[in-house]
Design an enzyme around this catalytic site. Structure first.
Site, short mmCIF file in Angstrom:
data_model
loop_
_atom_site.label_atom_id
_atom_site.label_comp_id
_atom_site.label_asym_id
_atom_site.label_seq_id
_atom_site.Cartn_x
_atom_site.Cartn_y
_atom_site.Cartn_z
N GLY A 83 -44.74 27.80 -65.96
CA GLY A 83 -44.73 29.54 -66.10
C GLY A 83 -43.10 29.67 -66.57
N HIS A 98 -33.60 31.12 -61.80
CA HIS A 98 -33.57 32.24 -60.92
C HIS A 98 -34.96 32.41 -60.02
CE1 HIS A 98 -36.33 32.15 -64.66
NE2 HIS A 98 -37.25 32.69 -63.99
N HIS A 151 -37.65 34.14 -58.00
CA HIS A 151 -38.52 35.47 -57.79
C HIS A 151 -38.44 35.52 -56.51
CE1 HIS A 151 -40.36 35.33 -61.89
NE2 HIS A 151 -39.97 33.99 -61.83
P1 5GP Z 1 -40.06 33.04 -65.61
O1 5GP Z 1 -41.49 33.31 -66.03
O2 5GP Z 1 -38.92 32.33 -66.43
O3 5GP Z 1 -40.36 32.32 -64.11
O4 5GP Z 1 -39.44 34.55 -64.99
C1 5GP Z 1 -38.77 35.02 -65.88
C2 5GP Z 1 -39.04 36.67 -65.43
O5 5GP Z 1 -38.09 37.39 -66.24
C3 5GP Z 1 -40.46 37.04 -65.82
O6 5GP Z 1 -41.16 37.42 -64.60
C4 5GP Z 1 -40.20 38.22 -66.71
O7 5GP Z 1 -41.08 39.44 -66.48
C5 5GP Z 1 -38.68 38.81 -66.51
N1 5GP Z 1 -38.02 39.22 -67.77
C6 5GP Z 1 -38.16 38.84 -68.87
N2 5GP Z 1 -37.21 39.52 -69.68
C7 5GP Z 1 -36.58 40.30 -68.82
C8 5GP Z 1 -35.73 41.58 -68.89
O8 5GP Z 1 -35.29 41.87 -70.08
N3 5GP Z 1 -35.38 42.20 -67.84
C9 5GP Z 1 -35.74 42.00 -66.71
N4 5GP Z 1 -35.35 42.67 -65.68
N5 5GP Z 1 -36.86 40.77 -66.34
C10 5GP Z 1 -37.15 40.18 -67.47
#
Ligand code: 5GP
Ligand code: ZN
Length: 119
Positions: free
Chosen positions: A98, A105, A107
């Site tokens: 995911g 990062h 979460h």
């Molecule tokens: P991943 O899926 O890579 O673990 O998490 C990426 C996260 O970044 C997702 O939960 C998504 O909602 C968040 N995200 C994507 N684009 C943006 C953005 O432009 N601003 C913010 N604040 N979060 C974002």
């Protein structure tokens, strides 16, 4: 060079201020901001300012920044009053798990029941 900002990286643009975000905490090495698509009442992302594609490569290259990310995750949880109810810190790694943004990062999720194991 490892750790340098990447022109095509969304989270590097949040670090530089080019893309706005709701920042809740900032240190010399990290930024914490609210996820744009929250999956829980509290959903904050904690990122290193330096660019590494995932948590493992961050940890291999910069143990201090890795520790800073984890400490800041705890500080976010405490500020959001999650430290008593419990919260989850997640590093999605790889598209199969995911990961969609390839800048490391954490979460920080909480404020609702969190099933184990996660999906
Ligand atoms: P991943 O899926 O890579 O673990 O998490 C990426 C996260 O970044 C997702 O939960 C998504 O909602 C968040 N995200 C994507 N684009 C943006 C953005 O432009 N601003 C913010 N604040 N979060 C974002
Ligand atoms: Zn980046």
């Amino acid at each position: 060079m490892a750790g340098e900002p990447q022109a095509d990286c969304l989270f590097c643009k949040i670090v530089s201020g080019e893309v706005p975000a709701t920042v809740v905490r900032e240190t010399d090495t990290t930024v914490a901001f609210r996820d744009i698509n929250p999956q829980a009442p509290t959903h904050v992302l904690v990122i290193p300012k330096a660019h590494y594609p995932d948590a493992a490569s961050l940890a291999a290259a910069d143990p201090r920044a890795t520790a800073d990310v984890l400490r800041e995750a705890g500080s976010v949880a405490a500020e959001e009053k999650l430290d008593e109810t419990g919260y989850r810190v997640v590093f999605n790694t790889g598209s199969g798990a995911g990961q969609t943004v390839f800048h490391a990062h954490a979460h920080v999720l909480g404020g609702r029941g969190l099933n184990w194991p996660p999906g």
